[in-house]
Design an enzyme around this catalytic site. Structure first.
Site, PDB file in Angstrom:
ATOM      1  N   LEU A  15      69.176 -68.681  11.458  1.00 41.72           N
ATOM      2  CA  LEU A  15      68.639 -70.082  11.096  1.00 41.72           C
ATOM      3  C   LEU A  15      68.689 -70.891  12.281  1.00 41.72           C
ATOM      4  CD1 LEU A  15      70.274 -70.536   7.725  1.00 41.72           C
ATOM      5  CD2 LEU A  15      67.652 -69.730   8.153  1.00 41.72           C
ATOM      6  N   SER A  16      69.072 -70.406  13.497  1.00 43.31           N
ATOM      7  CA  SER A  16      69.167 -71.022  14.701  1.00 43.31           C
ATOM      8  C   SER A  16      67.753 -71.635  15.176  1.00 43.31           C
ATOM      9  CB  SER A  16      69.563 -70.080  15.835  1.00 43.31           C
ATOM     10  OG  SER A  16      70.766 -69.845  15.608  1.00 43.31           O
ATOM     11  N   THR A  60      73.173 -63.185  20.396  1.00 44.53           N
ATOM     12  CA  THR A  60      74.009 -62.691  19.056  1.00 44.53           C
ATOM     13  C   THR A  60      74.159 -61.366  19.081  1.00 44.53           C
ATOM     14  OG1 THR A  60      74.152 -63.044  16.684  1.00 44.53           O
ATOM     15  CG2 THR A  60      71.826 -62.866  17.600  1.00 44.53           C
ATOM     16  N   LYS A  64      76.531 -60.031  22.910  1.00 46.36           N
ATOM     17  CA  LYS A  64      77.527 -61.063  23.510  1.00 46.36           C
ATOM     18  C   LYS A  64      78.257 -60.605  24.662  1.00 46.36           C
ATOM     19  CE  LYS A  64      77.754 -63.689  19.157  1.00 46.36           C
ATOM     20  NZ  LYS A  64      78.340 -64.244  18.073  1.00 46.36           N
ATOM     21  N   GLU A  76      85.505 -70.345  32.258  1.00 43.71           N
ATOM     22  CA  GLU A  76      86.787 -69.718  32.313  1.00 43.71           C
ATOM     23  C   GLU A  76      87.056 -69.183  30.696  1.00 43.71           C
ATOM     24  OE1 GLU A  76      88.636 -69.577  34.568  1.00 43.71           O
ATOM     25  OE2 GLU A  76      90.644 -68.964  33.607  1.00 43.71           O
ATOM     26  N   ASP A 100      81.476 -69.796  20.025  1.00 37.68           N
ATOM     27  CA  ASP A 100      81.864 -69.320  18.923  1.00 37.68           C
ATOM     28  C   ASP A 100      83.305 -69.724  18.588  1.00 37.68           C
ATOM     29  OD1 ASP A 100      79.780 -68.045  18.095  1.00 37.68           O
ATOM     30  OD2 ASP A 100      80.197 -66.012  19.067  1.00 37.68           O
ATOM     31  N   ARG A 148      86.436 -50.354  12.108  1.00 36.14           N
ATOM     32  CA  ARG A 148      85.909 -49.042  11.814  1.00 36.14           C
ATOM     33  C   ARG A 148      86.219 -48.099  13.111  1.00 36.14           C
ATOM     34  NH1 ARG A 148      79.608 -48.423  11.277  1.00 36.14           N
ATOM     35  NH2 ARG A 148      80.028 -49.078  13.236  1.00 36.14           N
ATOM     36  N   TYR A 214      76.152 -65.977   7.605  1.00 40.93           N
ATOM     37  CA  TYR A 214      75.926 -67.084   6.913  1.00 40.93           C
ATOM     38  C   TYR A 214      74.407 -66.652   6.130  1.00 40.93           C
ATOM     39  CZ  TYR A 214      72.927 -67.656  10.849  1.00 40.93           C
ATOM     40  OH  TYR A 214      72.202 -67.506  11.887  1.00 40.93           O
ATOM     41  N   GLY A 235      79.951 -68.765   6.173  1.00 41.54           N
ATOM     42  CA  GLY A 235      79.707 -68.637   7.423  1.00 41.54           C
ATOM     43  C   GLY A 235      78.829 -69.739   8.077  1.00 41.54           C
TER      44      GLY A 235
HETATM   45  P1  ATR Z   1      79.140 -58.960  17.487  1.00 43.91           P
HETATM   46  O1  ATR Z   1      78.722 -59.228  19.103  1.00 43.91           O
HETATM   47  O2  ATR Z   1      78.081 -59.803  16.506  1.00 43.91           O
HETATM   48  O3  ATR Z   1      80.348 -59.135  17.321  1.00 43.91           O
HETATM   49  P2  ATR Z   1      79.066 -56.054  17.646  1.00 43.91           P
HETATM   50  O4  ATR Z   1      79.784 -56.319  19.004  1.00 43.91           O
HETATM   51  O5  ATR Z   1      77.898 -55.157  17.469  1.00 43.91           O
HETATM   52  O6  ATR Z   1      78.371 -57.521  17.368  1.00 43.91           O
HETATM   53  O7  ATR Z   1      80.348 -55.615  16.813  1.00 43.91           O
HETATM   54  C1  ATR Z   1      79.837 -55.547  15.379  1.00 43.91           C
HETATM   55  C2  ATR Z   1      81.374 -55.260  14.692  1.00 43.91           C
HETATM   56  O8  ATR Z   1      80.659 -55.064  13.133  1.00 43.91           O
HETATM   57  C3  ATR Z   1      82.006 -54.006  15.052  1.00 43.91           C
HETATM   58  O9  ATR Z   1      83.341 -54.455  14.901  1.00 43.91           O
HETATM   59  C4  ATR Z   1      81.461 -52.843  14.173  1.00 43.91           C
HETATM   60  O10 ATR Z   1      82.373 -51.734  13.950  1.00 43.91           O
HETATM   61  P3  ATR Z   1      82.782 -50.820  15.118  1.00 43.91           P
HETATM   62  O11 ATR Z   1      83.564 -51.364  16.304  1.00 43.91           O
HETATM   63  O12 ATR Z   1      83.019 -49.579  14.416  1.00 43.91           O
HETATM   64  O13 ATR Z   1      81.175 -50.391  15.610  1.00 43.91           O
HETATM   65  C5  ATR Z   1      81.189 -53.604  13.066  1.00 43.91           C
HETATM   66  N1  ATR Z   1      80.560 -52.759  12.084  1.00 43.91           N
HETATM   67  C6  ATR Z   1      79.083 -52.995  12.046  1.00 43.91           C
HETATM   68  N2  ATR Z   1      78.477 -51.990  11.094  1.00 43.91           N
HETATM   69  C7  ATR Z   1      79.772 -51.698  10.462  1.00 43.91           C
HETATM   70  C8  ATR Z   1      79.742 -50.980   9.242  1.00 43.91           C
HETATM   71  N3  ATR Z   1      78.681 -50.425   8.563  1.00 43.91           N
HETATM   72  N4  ATR Z   1      81.052 -50.507   8.975  1.00 43.91           N
HETATM   73  C9  ATR Z   1      82.174 -51.099   9.635  1.00 43.91           C
HETATM   74  N5  ATR Z   1      82.105 -51.995  10.362  1.00 43.91           N
HETATM   75  C10 ATR Z   1      80.960 -52.210  10.979  1.00 43.91           C
END
Ligand code: ATR
Length: 257
Positions: A15-16, A60, A64, A76, A100, A148, A214, A235
């Site tokens: 929605l940005s 996003t 990131k 910093e 964030d 995970r 969100y 969110g």
């Molecule tokens: P962002 O920059 O928005 O935080 P990211 O760096 O891709 O996005 O991180 C996504 C997070 O969601 C991670 O913690 C990821 O877990 P893993 O480190 O195990 O990959 C978690 N995530 C994404 N899909 C998931 C799923 N189906 N079940 C559990 N955790 C999930």
């Protein structure tokens, strides 16, 4: 005319563009903002022409952290967090910021949650988790990370001097639980199954539960938390606060909200 965008994948839910374009209009600024779908392997290619085409951006999932290698310098705070969600152009140089952290803390503050000495459980260990963990720690909370991929939780725990939570951690012992994963965005899944049983019944004080997703606003995670009697933080609170902070960096306007 200035041009801004949000870079991510998936991005169609964002929605940005709607929010920033409405603020550009409100402040009569000649600028536009679009969503750019950039898949994980496409970031380098996309960033090659960024300076020519854009004056700033939001970053996003899942870029990131990786975006930092494509910037000339970072603030910093973004350096300490290790993640960037906002890019501003100064001359021909690209500077990275992290709004964030401010967004998350503002959402928590509005819900009148005091963090000092409290136990907080952060679900996830990605770029968004980094900002949330940094923010909570800086306000004196005792942070636990559940992810995970356990090795990523361990790495973050070392870096931010906090703790790793096991899958069967006692949820009742936390005052705050925050989901920073993308689980619940596309599917009707929850990052913390079995919430009702795990929080138990009886007159125990329930944790405040926050989701940074969100879309949808009421994720399955938040619905279940609410049904358990938890105070919830949706969110949109963090989303709007981080957007306002990015808008201020680009335009100097301090009060879009
Ligand atoms: P962002 O920059 O928005 O935080 P990211 O760096 O891709 O996005 O991180 C996504 C997070 O969601 C991670 O913690 C990821 O877990 P893993 O480190 O195990 O990959 C978690 N995530 C994404 N899909 C998931 C799923 N189906 N079940 C559990 N955790 C999930």
């Amino acid at each position: 005319m200035k041009h801004y965008c949000v870079i991510g994948f998936p991005i169609s839910h964002s929605l940005s563009p709607q929010l920033h374009n409405s603020w550009f209009k409100k402040f009569k600024l000649r600028a536009d903002y679009v969503a750019k779908e950039v898949k994980p392997g496409e970031l380098s290619f996309f960033m090659k022409n960024f300076v020519k085409n854009f004056d700033g951006a939001n970053v996003t999932i899942p870029h990131k952290e990786n975006i930092i290698a494509h910037l000339d310098s970072i603030s910093e705070e973004a350096r300490k967090i290790g993640a960037v969600n906002t890019i501003a152009k100064k001359g021909s140089k690209l500077i990275g910021y992290n709004t964030d952290v401010l967004g998350a803390l503002q959402a928590i503050k509005v819900a009148q949650v005091r963090l000092k000495g409290k136990k907080a459980l952060v679900l996830g260990a990605g770029g968004a988790a980094r900002a949330v963990i940094y923010g909570l720690s800086s306000k004196g909370a005792r942070v636990f990370i559940l992810n995970r991929t356990v090795s990523k939780a361990k790495k973050l725990a070392r870096e931010f001097k906090c703790e790793v939570a096991e899958n069967d951690v006692d949820l009742k012992s936390f005052q705050l639980i925050i989901n920073t994963t993308s689980v619940g965005m596309k599917s009707r899944e929850t990052p913390l199954p079995n919430l009702k049983n795990r929080l138990g019944s009886g007159a125990v004080k329930r944790p405040v539960v926050m989701d940074i997703i969100y879309t949808p606003l009421m994720t399955k995670f938040l619905k279940e938390a609410k049904a358990c009697g938890c105070k919830i933080i949706t969110g949109d609170k963090m989303f709007r606060a981080q957007a306002a902070a990015s808008f201020k960096i680009w335009t100097g306007q301090t009060k879009p909200l």
